[in-house]
Design a protein around this motif. Structure first.
Motif, PDB file in Angstrom:
ATOM      1  N   ARG A 181       9.319   5.984   3.663  1.00 39.49           N
ATOM      2  CA  ARG A 181       8.284   5.844   2.629  1.00 39.49           C
ATOM      3  C   ARG A 181       6.927   5.547   3.267  1.00 39.49           C
ATOM      4  N   HIS A 195       3.548   7.893   3.070  1.00 43.92           N
ATOM      5  CA  HIS A 195       2.270   7.318   2.621  1.00 43.92           C
ATOM      6  C   HIS A 195       1.163   7.564   3.643  1.00 43.92           C
ATOM      7  N   LYS A 250       0.822  -1.210   0.000  1.00 42.69           N
ATOM      8  CA  LYS A 250       0.000   0.000   0.000  1.00 42.69           C
ATOM      9  C   LYS A 250       0.856   1.260   0.000  1.00 42.69           C
ATOM     10  N   ALA A 251       2.010   1.179   0.652  1.00 45.79           N
ATOM     11  CA  ALA A 251       2.897   2.336   0.736  1.00 45.79           C
ATOM     12  C   ALA A 251       3.807   2.466  -0.479  1.00 45.79           C
ATOM     13  N   LYS A 282       0.028  11.267   3.833  1.00 49.88           N
ATOM     14  CA  LYS A 282      -0.767  11.701   2.687  1.00 49.88           C
ATOM     15  C   LYS A 282      -2.143  11.043   2.665  1.00 49.88           C
ATOM     16  N   ALA A 283      -2.215   9.801   3.108  1.00 46.91           N
ATOM     17  CA  ALA A 283      -3.470   9.043   3.020  1.00 46.91           C
ATOM     18  C   ALA A 283      -4.426   9.324   4.180  1.00 46.91           C
TER      19      ALA A 283
END
Length: 472
Positions: free
Chosen positions: A185, A189, A146-147, A192-193
């Motif tokens: 990372r 992620h 997902k990342a 941002k999500a």
């Protein structure tokens, strides 16, 4: 940091005192303690129930770097572990980057309103991160996918470090990054999500944690709120001598309850003025996203995972034969930067008292809340005199801001920042928590820059409650 109060009872008179630097811990008592003599209810302004735990240390973590004008500083970032009183284990992340974690500090489950999260518009995003990352998501391959992480994937240490870094960006507004590229990372992620998610409810709480009335009446209700299937209601410790019982709406003795149950103190007719306390207890998992705070000024934590754990909540009843019959409770309010004292008068005469030079009068059958403003990190300890010697004492420390919030808008600092650690090394192997996740110098930096009064300085005296007419 909404409050039920655990109470010990002893005779006390005199003015209410708010003392900077006085730190008083509450005593949790299972069951009911009653007294028919003048008394002081002694407690802390805290949550209305939940888990109480002792922090053990960082268990799964990597390294992160804080970027500041004074230079870069490397710190540990990851999951803490707490041992729950009565049984159970909690996993938490820090939401107070620049405050040190005190080893073996005692923490209590706390609503967001009693912490820096209560004034943080991004608090809901932090909960989203907790729900969608490690350890709630323990499939590290799926989390890495997902990342957008390829190659070696994520280790548990990377996942914990990346999650903590993403949380710090929202809890403290920090310019911080993970040392490990994979962990960084993941942090990017998650940041941002993240989406706004509502605050979770308490694992166990009580509405009506302070009640009052007349002997011969059912005092209450005290309403139970929990996600546990059932809670235990301990019988009075001195039921044979005091006659105080815990009953349901039908007047029958209660030894267990569930979500929505309404409990009452059944005080015998003819009893002298007195007080009693009940505690309900259950075993359940604490909801992810619940905050945990400590009166030892140890950094605020937020729950990432919970085993089946023991949780409890306490309520207090007071009764008077004639005149005013106040029920007093307190809650830390970070929006107002103070402690809210609520007085509900269930008697047949007004209840009058003074706070900070102002007189307040609560008519019979009415309720009023008074806010005592405090400075950040200020400890307090004060007593409000009640009728017939039924006094109430409240103590704690106000911890509502992160260092970033305290220094917003400042252009200079009068003390030097701590020297940065070497960047790029491995995660620390020691568990000296006072140096983990924060700097001991930082509270002094913020306090000096803002011009706060030094805690431990002169005490601020508050006039205690007094009845109409002469005092003792």
């Amino acid at each position: 940091m909404i409050s039920s109060f655990s109470a010990s009872f002893a005779r006390r008179r005199g003015a209410a005192r708010l003392a900077a630097g006085a730190l008083v811990s509450g005593l949790v008592v299972v069951g009911v303690v009653a007294t028919a003599s003048p008394a002081v209810a002694d407690g802390t302004a805290r949550d209305q129930g939940g888990a109480t735990a002792t922090i053990g240390g960082l268990k799964t973590y990597g390294a992160a770097v804080i970027h500041a004008e004074s230079g870069d500083q490397e710190i540990s970032a990851g999951l803490f572990e707490m041992s729950v009183e009565g049984g159970g284990t909690l996993q938490t992340y820090c939401v107070d980057l620049h405050t040190p974690t005190q080893k073996d500090a005692r923490y209590r489950e706390t609503p967001w309103s009693g912490t820096s999260l209560g004034v943080n518009k991004d608090a809901g995003r932090i909960r989203w991160i907790l729900q969608n990352s490690y350890p709630q998501v323990n499939d590290l391959a799926a989390l890495a996918k997902k990342a957008g992480i390829k190659g070696g994937g994520l280790t548990e240490q990377d996942a914990a470090a990346g999650t903590q870094v993403a949380i710090w960006r929202y809890s403290d507004g920090a310019d911080v990054e993970a040392v490990d590229p994979q962990a960084e990372r993941l942090a990017d992620h998650l940041q941002k999500a993240a989406r706004d998610v509502a605050e979770p409810g308490a694992s166990l709480s009580l509405t009506g944690s302070a009640v009052s009335g007349r002997p011969g009446e059912l005092l209450g209700p005290v309403t139970v709120h929990t996600d546990a299937s059932a809670v235990t209601v301990s019988p009075p410790l001195d039921a044979a001598s005091s006659g105080v019982r815990i009953v349901g709406e039908d007047g029958r003795d209660v030894t267990s309850a569930r979500d929505g149950s309404r409990l009452f103190f059944d005080v015998p007719a003819g009893a002298a003025a007195g007080s009693a306390e009940l505690t309900v207890q259950a075993s359940t998992t604490v909801p992810v996203g619940r905050a945990f705070t400590s009166d030892s000024r140890s950094q605020t934590q937020i729950l990432a995972g919970s085993s089946e754990s023991t949780v409890s909540a306490t309520a207090t009843a007071t009764w008077a034969v004639t005149g005013a019959a106040p029920a007093l409770s307190a809650v830390k309010d970070c929006v107002k930067s103070g402690v809210d004292i609520t007085a509900a008068n269930r008697g047949d005469a007004p209840f009058t008292f003074e706070l900070m030079g102002l007189e307040h009068s609560i008519p019979a059958g009415a309720s009023r809340t008074v806010t005592i403003p405090l400075q950040e990190d200020q400890a307090y300890d004060f007593t409000i005199d009640g009728p017939q010697g039924l006094d109430s004492r409240f103590a704690g420390v106000l911890d509502c801001k992160t260092q970033a919030a305290e220094t917003t808008g400042l252009t200079t600092q009068t003390l030097a920042e701590p020297s940065p650690a070497t960047v790029g090394g491995t995660a620390p192997t020691d568990t000296n928590l006072a140096a983990t996740g924060g700097s001991n110098a930082t509270p002094l930096i913020a306090g000096t820059a803002i011009g706060l009064v030094v805690i431990g300085g002169a005490a601020l005296l508050l006039l205690g409650r007094k009845e109409h007419g002469a005092r003792d």
